[in-house]
Design a protein around this motif. Sequence first.
Motif, PDB file in Angstrom:
ATOM      1  N   ALA A  25       0.727  -1.657   0.079  1.00  0.00           N
ATOM      2  CA  ALA A  25       0.479  -0.298   0.344  1.00  0.00           C
ATOM      3  C   ALA A  25       1.023   1.185  -0.285  1.00  0.00           C
ATOM      4  O   ALA A  25       2.191   1.082   0.298  1.00  0.00           O
ATOM      5  N   LEU A  26       0.382   2.001  -0.456  1.00  0.00           N
ATOM      6  CA  LEU A  26       1.526   3.889  -0.700  1.00  0.00           C
ATOM      7  C   LEU A  26       0.405   4.381   0.394  1.00  0.00           C
ATOM      8  O   LEU A  26      -1.029   4.847   0.132  1.00  0.00           O
ATOM      9  N   LEU A  27       1.036   5.274   0.490  1.00  0.00           N
ATOM     10  CA  LEU A  27       0.292   6.037   2.284  1.00  0.00           C
ATOM     11  C   LEU A  27       1.070   7.133   2.014  1.00  0.00           C
ATOM     12  O   LEU A  27       2.260   7.428   2.615  1.00  0.00           O
ATOM     13  N   ASP A  28       0.113   8.589   1.543  1.00  0.00           N
ATOM     14  CA  ASP A  28       1.193   9.599   1.355  1.00  0.00           C
ATOM     15  C   ASP A  28       0.844  10.697   2.512  1.00  0.00           C
ATOM     16  O   ASP A  28      -0.420  10.442   3.488  1.00  0.00           O
ATOM     17  N   VAL A  29       1.366  10.741   3.408  1.00  0.00           N
ATOM     18  CA  VAL A  29       1.547  11.288   4.547  1.00  0.00           C
ATOM     19  C   VAL A  29       1.777  13.117   4.538  1.00  0.00           C
ATOM     20  O   VAL A  29       1.887  13.935   6.294  1.00  0.00           O
ATOM     21  N   GLU A  49      -4.700   2.291  -4.327  1.00  0.00           N
ATOM     22  CA  GLU A  49      -5.249   3.560  -4.694  1.00  0.00           C
ATOM     23  C   GLU A  49      -4.323   4.218  -3.561  1.00  0.00           C
ATOM     24  O   GLU A  49      -3.851   3.694  -2.619  1.00  0.00           O
ATOM     25  N   THR A  50      -4.055   5.539  -3.739  1.00  0.00           N
ATOM     26  CA  THR A  50      -3.363   6.186  -2.520  1.00  0.00           C
ATOM     27  C   THR A  50      -3.830   6.717  -1.610  1.00  0.00           C
ATOM     28  O   THR A  50      -5.292   7.514  -1.697  1.00  0.00           O
ATOM     29  N   HIS A  51      -3.483   6.356  -0.041  1.00  0.00           N
ATOM     30  CA  HIS A  51      -3.700   6.461   1.291  1.00  0.00           C
ATOM     31  C   HIS A  51      -3.317   8.040   1.283  1.00  0.00           C
ATOM     32  O   HIS A  51      -2.119   8.053   1.552  1.00  0.00           O
ATOM     33  N   MET A  76      -5.230  -0.031   5.969  1.00  0.00           N
ATOM     34  CA  MET A  76      -3.914  -0.646   5.857  1.00  0.00           C
ATOM     35  C   MET A  76      -4.050  -2.561   7.325  1.00  0.00           C
ATOM     36  O   MET A  76      -4.072  -1.575   8.498  1.00  0.00           O
ATOM     37  N   THR A  77      -3.224  -3.036   7.118  1.00  0.00           N
ATOM     38  CA  THR A  77      -2.838  -4.061   8.139  1.00  0.00           C
ATOM     39  C   THR A  77      -1.365  -3.800   8.530  1.00  0.00           C
ATOM     40  O   THR A  77      -1.099  -3.246   8.038  1.00  0.00           O
ATOM     41  N   GLN A  78      -1.513  -4.881  10.276  1.00  0.00           N
ATOM     42  CA  GLN A  78       0.114  -4.122  10.615  1.00  0.00           C
ATOM     43  C   GLN A  78       1.368  -4.797   9.633  1.00  0.00           C
ATOM     44  O   GLN A  78       2.506  -4.725  10.044  1.00  0.00           O
ATOM     45  N   ASP A  79       0.597  -6.138   9.212  1.00  0.00           N
ATOM     46  CA  ASP A  79       2.190  -6.757   8.583  1.00  0.00           C
ATOM     47  C   ASP A  79       2.335  -6.563   7.351  1.00  0.00           C
ATOM     48  O   ASP A  79       3.233  -6.992   6.271  1.00  0.00           O
ATOM     49  N   GLN A  80       1.403  -5.874   6.789  1.00  0.00           N
ATOM     50  CA  GLN A  80       1.415  -5.573   4.996  1.00  0.00           C
ATOM     51  C   GLN A  80       2.643  -4.544   4.780  1.00  0.00           C
ATOM     52  O   GLN A  80       3.134  -3.918   5.920  1.00  0.00           O
ATOM     53  N   PRO A  81       3.012  -4.821   3.809  1.00  0.00           N
ATOM     54  CA  PRO A  81       4.533  -3.101   3.175  1.00  0.00           C
ATOM     55  C   PRO A  81       3.565  -1.744   2.987  1.00  0.00           C
ATOM     56  O   PRO A  81       2.239  -2.078   2.192  1.00  0.00           O
TER      57      PRO A  81
END
Length: 140
Positions: A25-29, A49-51, A76-81
């Motif tokens: 997953a992509l996380l844009d902060v 999709e971008t989070h 998003m889960t704690q073990d996924q990239p």
Amino acid sequence: MEQKYAGDVSASEAWATLQENPKAALLDVRTIPEFQFVGVPDLSGIGKETHCLPWQVYPQMQINSDFVEAVKLSGMTQDQPILILCRSGVRSVSAAVALTVAGFTNCFNIEQGFEGPPDDKGHRGNLAGWKAAGIPWKQS
């Protein structure tokens, strides 16, 4: 000093991971104004999709006290990239550390971020990062 998150990757490495790993997953902060006016990564071509979840709240730029909970609620889960992006690769390190402390085990900082460092004219997006690498992105 021991690194407190999974590691750093280039924008190109992050893009390859997003394409090849269905769980990535992509996380844009970045901040909401950055999402609106600068643009966001476009993952529609790979069915993702971008989070977009701000690490800091504009305009005071205080840390978003709901950040970790918002990530959990995003699915998003704690073990996924989770590949984490900001403007230049600084806020994303802080976000990766915070998520790792909260139990997320595969948080990666995207070096140089979305726009990278400024060029000799003070413009970002030309030297390094997501935009400069030619990876898909869009503006609202």
